[in-house]
Design an enzyme around this catalytic site. Structure first.
Site, PDB file in Angstrom:
ATOM      1  N   GLY A  93       0.725  -1.233  -0.034  1.00 50.30           N
ATOM      2  CA  GLY A  93       0.022  -0.046  -0.143  1.00 50.30           C
ATOM      3  C   GLY A  93       0.923   1.157   0.156  1.00 50.30           C
ATOM      4  N   TYR A  94       1.535   1.188  -1.094  1.00 53.01           N
ATOM      5  CA  TYR A  94       2.394   2.865  -1.106  1.00 53.01           C
ATOM      6  C   TYR A  94       2.097   3.496  -2.523  1.00 53.01           C
ATOM      7  CZ  TYR A  94       5.754   0.582   2.116  1.00 53.01           C
ATOM      8  OH  TYR A  94       6.327   0.182   3.265  1.00 53.01           O
ATOM      9  N   PHE A 139       3.122   2.099  -7.790  1.00 54.74           N
ATOM     10  CA  PHE A 139       1.968   1.820  -6.767  1.00 54.74           C
ATOM     11  C   PHE A 139       2.596   0.504  -6.220  1.00 54.74           C
ATOM     12  CE2 PHE A 139      -2.176   2.409  -9.402  1.00 54.74           C
ATOM     13  CZ  PHE A 139      -2.447   3.866  -8.805  1.00 54.74           C
ATOM     14  N   GLU A 140       2.479   0.448  -5.177  1.00 56.45           N
ATOM     15  CA  GLU A 140       2.546  -1.027  -4.392  1.00 56.45           C
ATOM     16  C   GLU A 140       1.136  -1.213  -3.614  1.00 56.45           C
ATOM     17  OE1 GLU A 140       5.165  -2.853  -3.584  1.00 56.45           O
ATOM     18  OE2 GLU A 140       6.925  -1.901  -3.915  1.00 56.45           O
ATOM     19  N   VAL A 141       0.558  -2.119  -4.435  1.00 54.90           N
ATOM     20  CA  VAL A 141      -0.757  -2.543  -4.367  1.00 54.90           C
ATOM     21  C   VAL A 141      -0.867  -3.626  -3.151  1.00 54.90           C
ATOM     22  CG1 VAL A 141      -1.624  -2.241  -6.847  1.00 54.90           C
ATOM     23  CG2 VAL A 141      -1.346  -4.613  -5.691  1.00 54.90           C
TER      24      VAL A 141
END
Ligand code: ZN
Length: 711
Positions: A576-577, A657-659
């Site tokens: 989340g990033y 994104f870091e999903v």
């Protein structure tokens, strides 16, 4: 004697392992209702959230090329890191004072979650405040500056997050407390923890804290007596995308997708939406799902030579046999012959007819006589030992996938738009540079199909495709992805093995390959930046040179060939990033790549808030403000990453994104990691919410183009 040496090593590992994991860590009270024990068998690999003993332990891990799945962060004054490690490595860490907090993902979870997904488908900023040394004295209080104070509500729970910087930057013992008050008058407080990066104080912060309602006031106090101004926390991200129109089509993902599945999905989209799609074959074919064939000649627990083929296993080398033989006569020289797919090494004998060749001599003879077919290396630990009569053994590439074509792979991009002629602003979304990040192509393919399907039924989508030229590379690293699906699910890198010598021992098979997102040219390992490695077995191996890999050259080629591309999103998982340049700094003094200008920083942040808002629209997932910002500030330094390349070399606004955001567990009051290959429901949720984020990125590009002066 040699045998005993090996046994000793193995036995001590096992003892250490069971001793550590069967007792609670020091200082851990035995819970009344015991949680399932965190155990990983010695040879199993897992992603484990570990509380490290101290910064030095983290630094050692980073220096030795540990596979960090996530940025280390602070909890209760200690450092949490998600590490990909074996049970043996976990036991070693635990023995050195680390504590396992959560098994994020086990090795078997990947294939199980893949199979279940298929089955189910079939059924249905740091500002660097520094005080001059010596300014602070016993009678001086420090000054506190609130850098961030944000709140949001997700699934009925309100959270508050704050970052506060003290001017007493060099005092590691300063304690900072945040005091909050809600609109209803409830009050409370929580401690912040000092965050240093690369030896430099950044700020104090804490993970998002649950609060009972909308916070309206926040103050910070320090143990040195400093008190901040009272701040009104700001709503995060405070940006709402346009409402989803009635009849908007989505949910095109019903299972995890292998590279073969992705190929056929691309084909189908091109057929189904002929007027809106081009398929672009990227210029550099990858190696393919292939590897050289190898075997141990001899017993690696006693004495062995590793024999490796020069060509790939599928090029006629799988099944080739290798043996050593006793010539049965005295005074014979060491000879090497190759006939009928059998490599025969006849050992030298002495006057009594006893074989006398050593492992080193056998390896050297194979390399000298058969350099075009074989590479031989003395197994690590077997140097100088008598070579036994052994074999025949069969060389094998060890690849398990039976439905993957063993040939160079053409990586493909989708180009979507009404005007695919370079006249419209371009957006590039690319995913799966890292093979094990299975949810990421689901994000980009859901995004692509949403744009195409709705172009026929939703005027606003049609309008976006009129104005924007969209490029999507669903899987940048298909070879590694095939390996991740078929052989070793935690594979991060590509399949190109640049190792030489003992590192080519087949026991290292799951550690070979190049980290594609460390192989670019800007701020690279080769330029002296932090966060990549020259060790071919490291998870962050940078390759033999900048752009040594076809996969990274493909991304750059696509961007260079289409200069209308002004925006890019590099989709990774998990954690989340939401990030942008600079993505790397030099070790000495933590000097980052140049910071974007004020105007560009504003564009990055304002756009990020819009996109975070769009992601939240799907299922309430809010990317934390502390994880939204420049890569080098919010995650770690990643030398030679692609977003930096696109931004600094090609002038593209390039994000990452870091999903797969951490999920709040109200029962334990903890944030929990989701892993690379979560149960499909979670991966599906990630695909839906982050595809919404990419649609918002298209709107950002459209708005940017509209605002540009004509001509
Ligand atoms: Zn990644």
């Amino acid at each position: 004697m040699i045998v005993r040496r090996r046994w000793t090593a193995a036995a001590s590992t096992v003892i250490l392992f069971s001793a550590v994991l069967s007792h609670p860590a020091p200082g851990t009270a035995a819970p009344a209702d015991p949680a399932p024990p965190i155990t990983v068998s010695a040879t199993e690999t897992a992603v484990v959230r570990v509380q490290l003993r101290d910064q030095a332990q983290l630094d050692r891990l980073v220096a030795t090329g540990a596979d960090l799945a996530n940025r280390p962060r602070t909890r209760d004054g200690r450092i949490l890191a998600d590490l990909v490690l074996s049970g043996t490595q976990l036991a070693d860490l635990t023995a050195q004072g680390a504590t396992a907090i959560q098994i994020v993902q086990r090795a078997g979870d990947g294939s199980r979650n893949y199979a279940e997904s298929v089955r189910a488908a079939q059924a249905r900023t740091a500002t660097g405040l520094r005080a001059p040394a010596g300014q602070r004295t016993a009678t001086n209080t420090d000054t506190l500056h609130v850098q961030q104070a944000y709140w949001w509500t997700t699934t009925g729970q309100t959270f508050l997050q704050a970052q506060v910087a003290t001017t007493a930057t060099d005092d590691p013992d300063v304690e900072i407390t945040v005091n909050w008050r809600t609109a209803d008058g409830a009050t409370g407080s929580f401690p912040l923890y000092r965050f240093e990066d690369s030896g430099e104080y950044q700020y104090h912060y804490a993970l998002p804290q649950p609060v009972p309602g909308r916070p309206v006031q926040l103050t910070a106090t320090s143990s040195l007596g400093g008190v901040s101004r009272a701040i009104t926390p700001t709503l995060w991200p405070n940006a709402t995308p346009p409402p989803v129109p009635v009849g908007y089509q989505k949910d095109f993902i019903d299972a995890y997708l292998t590279p073969v599945d992705i190929q056929s999905r691309i084909k189908r989209l091109a057929r189904q939406y002929r007027d809106l799609v081009d398929v672009i074959d990227l210029p550099n074919k990858t190696q393919g799902y292939r590897r050289t064939a190898a075997a141990y000649l001899g017993d690696p627990a006693v004495a062995a030579v590793v024999v490796d083929s020069v060509r790939f296993g599928d090029q006629g080398m799988n099944g080739v046999q290798v043996r050593t033989v006793d010539p049965g006569r005295p005074n014979r020289p060491l000879t090497v012959g190759y006939r009928d797919r059998v490599l025969t090494v006849s050992l030298a004998t002495d006057t009594g007819g006893k074989t006398v060749s050593t492992t080193d001599e056998v390896a050297a003879a194979i390399n000298a006589r058969q350099p075009d077919r074989f590479r031989a290396t003395v197994e690590d630990g077997s140097t100088g030992l008598p070579m036994p009569v052994a074999g025949p053994v069969r060389l094998d590439d060890g690849l398990q996938g039976t439905e993957v074509p063993a040939r160079p792979w053409t990586v493909q991009a989708l180009r979507l738009g009404v005007h695919r002629d370079g006249s419209r602003v371009g957006v590039l979304a690319y995913s799966q540079e890292h093979a094990r990040e299975w949810a990421t192509p689901l994000v980009t393919l859901e995004f692509a199909e949403r744009m195409l399907a709705n172009a026929r039924t939703d005027p606003a989508t049609r309008e976006l495709l009129e104005q924007v030229d969209i490029f999507v590379i669903p899987t940048v690293n298909p070879d590694g992805a095939n390996y991740s699906f078929n052989d070793f699910n935690f594979q991060r890198k590509n399949l190109v093995n640049h190792c030489t010598g003992p590192a080519r021992d087949p026991k290292n098979r799951t550690s070979w390959g190049v980290d594609i997102n460390r192989n670019y040219t800007v701020g690279s390992y080769f330029d002296g930046y932090v966060g990549a490695s020259a060790n071919c077995l490291s998870g962050n191996y940078a390759g033999t040179a900048e752009l040594s890999e076809a996969e990274s050259r493909n991304v750059i080629a696509l961007a260079q060939d289409h200069p209308n591309i002004k925006f890019a999103m590099n989709v990774h998982s998990y954690g989340g990033y939401f990030m942008w340049p600079p993505g790397a700094y030099r070790a000495d003094g933590r000097v980052t790549l140049p910071r974007p200008s004020i105007d560009e920083s504003t564009l990055f942040l304002d756009s990020a808030r819009r996109i975070v808002g769009a992601i939240a629209q799907e299922r309430g997932t809010v990317t934390w403000p502390s994880q939204t910002g420049p890569v080098a500030d919010v995650l770690y330094s990643a030398a030679g990453n692609s977003a930096d390349q696109l931004y600094y070399e090609l002038g593209i606004f390039a994000w990452d994104f870091e999903v797969g955001n951490d999920r709040w567990n109200p029962a334990t009051g903890q944030w929990e990691g989701v892993g690379f290959q979560p149960p499909f429901d979670e991966a599906h949720g990630e695909s839906q919410e982050y595809a919404g984020g990419l649609v918002e990125l298209v709107r950002v590009a459209r708005d940017y183009a509209v605002a540009q002066p004509a001509g």
